[in-house]
Design a protein around this motif. Structure first.
Motif, mmCIF file in Angstrom:
data_model
loop_
_atom_site.group_PDB
_atom_site.id
_atom_site.type_symbol
_atom_site.label_atom_id
_atom_site.label_comp_id
_atom_site.label_asym_id
_atom_site.label_seq_id
_atom_site.Cartn_x
_atom_site.Cartn_y
_atom_site.Cartn_z
ATOM 1 N N VAL A 1 8.600 -19.878 10.654
ATOM 2 C CA VAL A 1 9.325 -20.526 11.750
ATOM 3 C C VAL A 1 8.669 -21.865 12.026
ATOM 4 N N LEU A 2 9.487 -22.904 12.236
ATOM 5 C CA LEU A 2 9.028 -24.204 12.723
ATOM 6 C C LEU A 2 9.710 -24.463 14.053
ATOM 7 N N PHE A 3 8.929 -24.858 15.058
ATOM 8 C CA PHE A 3 9.442 -25.172 16.399
ATOM 9 C C PHE A 3 8.921 -26.534 16.809
ATOM 10 N N VAL A 4 9.827 -27.419 17.217
ATOM 11 C CA VAL A 4 9.442 -28.742 17.700
ATOM 12 C C VAL A 4 9.158 -28.618 19.198
ATOM 13 N N LEU B 1 12.602 -34.645 13.242
ATOM 14 C CA LEU B 1 12.285 -34.246 11.878
ATOM 15 C C LEU B 1 13.559 -33.899 11.138
ATOM 16 N N THR B 2 13.581 -34.203 9.851
ATOM 17 C CA THR B 2 14.576 -33.637 8.955
ATOM 18 C C THR B 2 13.927 -32.433 8.285
ATOM 19 N N VAL B 3 14.507 -31.264 8.500
ATOM 20 C CA VAL B 3 13.930 -30.002 8.041
ATOM 21 C C VAL B 3 14.894 -29.358 7.064
ATOM 22 N N GLY C 1 12.474 -29.097 21.258
ATOM 23 C CA GLY C 1 13.160 -27.846 21.552
ATOM 24 C C GLY C 1 13.859 -27.224 20.363
ATOM 25 N N GLY C 2 13.948 -27.959 19.248
ATOM 26 C CA GLY C 2 14.630 -27.443 18.072
ATOM 27 C C GLY C 2 13.740 -26.535 17.237
ATOM 28 N N TYR C 3 14.379 -25.625 16.497
ATOM 29 C CA TYR C 3 13.605 -24.688 15.676
ATOM 30 C C TYR C 3 14.433 -24.263 14.467
ATOM 31 N N ILE C 4 13.724 -23.707 13.470
ATOM 32 C CA ILE C 4 14.388 -23.153 12.291
ATOM 33 C C ILE C 4 13.579 -21.965 11.797
ATOM 34 N N TYR C 5 14.289 -20.928 11.374
ATOM 35 C CA TYR C 5 13.678 -19.738 10.771
ATOM 36 C C TYR C 5 13.971 -19.754 9.280
ATOM 37 N N SER C 6 12.922 -19.548 8.472
ATOM 38 C CA SER C 6 13.047 -19.506 7.016
ATOM 39 C C SER C 6 12.930 -18.061 6.540
ATOM 40 N N PRO C 7 13.946 -17.528 5.885
ATOM 41 C CA PRO C 7 13.869 -16.159 5.373
ATOM 42 C C PRO C 7 12.790 -16.010 4.314
ATOM 43 N N PRO D 1 17.605 -10.965 6.102
ATOM 44 C CA PRO D 1 17.654 -12.013 7.137
ATOM 45 C C PRO D 1 18.135 -13.335 6.563
ATOM 46 N N TRP D 2 18.695 -14.154 7.415
ATOM 47 C CA TRP D 2 19.316 -15.405 6.983
ATOM 48 C C TRP D 2 18.715 -16.565 7.785
ATOM 49 N N ILE D 3 19.006 -17.787 7.349
ATOM 50 C CA ILE D 3 18.495 -18.977 8.025
ATOM 51 C C ILE D 3 19.078 -19.046 9.431
ATOM 52 N N ILE D 4 18.205 -19.301 10.405
ATOM 53 C CA ILE D 4 18.624 -19.505 11.792
ATOM 54 C C ILE D 4 18.068 -20.838 12.251
ATOM 55 N N THR D 5 18.896 -21.650 12.874
ATOM 56 C CA THR D 5 18.440 -22.907 13.447
ATOM 57 C C THR D 5 19.150 -23.136 14.769
ATOM 58 N N GLY D 6 18.480 -23.832 15.667
ATOM 59 C CA GLY D 6 19.058 -24.082 16.981
ATOM 60 C C GLY D 6 18.081 -24.844 17.850
ATOM 61 N N SER D 7 18.320 -24.795 19.162
ATOM 62 C CA SER D 7 17.455 -25.443 20.139
ATOM 63 C C SER D 7 17.354 -24.557 21.367
ATOM 64 N N ILE D 8 16.147 -24.457 21.927
ATOM 65 C CA ILE D 8 16.017 -23.653 23.141
ATOM 66 C C ILE D 8 16.801 -24.284 24.292
ATOM 67 N N LYS D 9 17.100 -25.579 24.177
ATOM 68 C CA LYS D 9 17.851 -26.245 25.242
ATOM 69 C C LYS D 9 19.296 -25.759 25.325
ATOM 70 N N SER D 10 19.790 -25.155 24.249
ATOM 71 C CA SER D 10 21.177 -24.673 24.240
ATOM 72 C C SER D 10 21.274 -23.157 24.406
ATOM 73 N N ILE D 11 20.137 -22.486 24.642
ATOM 74 C CA ILE D 11 20.124 -21.041 24.840
ATOM 75 C C ILE D 11 20.067 -20.744 26.336
ATOM 76 N N THR D 12 20.994 -19.942 26.816
ATOM 77 C CA THR D 12 21.019 -19.573 28.229
ATOM 78 C C THR D 12 19.921 -18.560 28.523
ATOM 79 N N GLU D 13 19.137 -18.826 29.541
ATOM 80 C CA GLU D 13 18.087 -17.896 29.941
ATOM 81 C C GLU D 13 18.690 -16.643 30.568
ATOM 82 N N ARG D 14 18.024 -15.510 30.303
ATOM 83 C CA ARG D 14 18.404 -14.241 30.927
ATOM 84 C C ARG D 14 17.309 -13.807 31.896
#
Length: 259
Positions: free
Chosen positions: A78-81, A88-90, A102-108, A143-156
């Motif tokens: 996992v890489l997390f900015v 970064l270009t990842v 806030g961006g991140y990517i998971y590598s299988p 598992p598959w590639i996951i990418t996103g940003s914590i800024k777009s995830i709604t907190e629970r």
């Protein structure tokens, strides 16, 4: 580096195979083959007792990988900015993403992570890798590639407590043997009970301060501290500052324990 003002100080507390709090003032820069023009510090590894490797560091305007990070059979990453003005270009397995704060990517497993600065400013990143444990049912997909940003995830709301909040960075799916979460405590927020569980964590505090129970000791912690929790380490936290306390942490999950 200048001479210190007063006595040398270091708040870190290291209990190998139990827990560790690693504060920023004692960190050194590690040379990591394949990562260039980046100031990286290894925070956790099997030498400490951890089942993973985690590091933190700054990627300069010319920072990049020259070989994919963690591209080994049965290793996921996992890489997390964490912060910074740049981007970064990842790339993972041919999939390319632009990641900012806030961006991140998971590598299988077996794919590895490549990154390079876009030259628009420094960023600080977290890098994490661990050995993947396959699901015992061959019908479960990989598992598959996951990418996103914590800024777009709604907190629970966390465990029914309206002053503690959680976000899941990866799918809650048995294909994955791990997850990353953010956990935030408003002032006075706390865990609902003292936890004792088989999962281990690596947590990086990036905002606020708190009081953390580790084993049988309450330890003050604050932004930029890293905490490692061994399996079955007693743990609980109070947010004690004037502002919200928040950290990002790893968790192993969805697997039985071997004998």
């Amino acid at each position: 580096m200048p001479y210190p003002d007063g006595f040398l100080k270091n708040r870190s507390v290291i209990e190998p195979n139990k827990y560790a709090v690693i504060s920023p003032e004692g960190r050194v820069i590690n040379v990591v083959p394949g990562i260039k023009n980046c100031a990286m510090t290894i925070l956790a590894s099997p030498k400490l007792g951890a089942g993973f490797v985690q590091m933190v560091g700054t990627v300069s305007n010319t920072g990049k990988t020259t070989i994919p990070y963690a591209k080994s059979e049965n290793v996921e990453a996992v890489l997390f900015v964490m912060d910074g003005k740049g981007s970064l270009t990842v790339t993972v397995d041919g999939k390319q993403e632009k990641l900012e704060e806030g961006g991140y990517i998971y590598s299988p497993p077996g794919k590895g992570i490549e990154f390079n600065s876009n030259g628009d400013g420094e960023v600080r990143i977290l890098l994490y890798k661990q050995k993947f444990i396959p699901h015992p049912d061959p019908a479960v997909k990989k598992p598959w590639i996951i990418t996103g940003s914590i800024k777009s995830i709604t907190e629970r709301i966390y465990d029914g407590m309206d002053n503690v909040f959680v976000r899941d960075l990866l799918p809650v799916d048995e294909a994955f043997d791990m997850n990353f979460h953010t956990l935030a405590f408003l002032p006075g927020g706390c865990h609902p009970f003292v936890e004792t569980h088989v999962q281990e964590h690596g947590a990086y505090i990036y905002e606020g301060q708190g009081l953390y129970l580790l084993d049988n000791t309450w330890i003050p912690v604050e932004a930029e501290d890293f905490i490692w929790f061994a399996p079955f380490c007693k743990q609980a936290c109070y947010g004690t500052g004037l502002t919200r306390m928040e950290y990002i942490y790893s968790k192993d999950c969805h697997r039985d324990e071997p004998l």
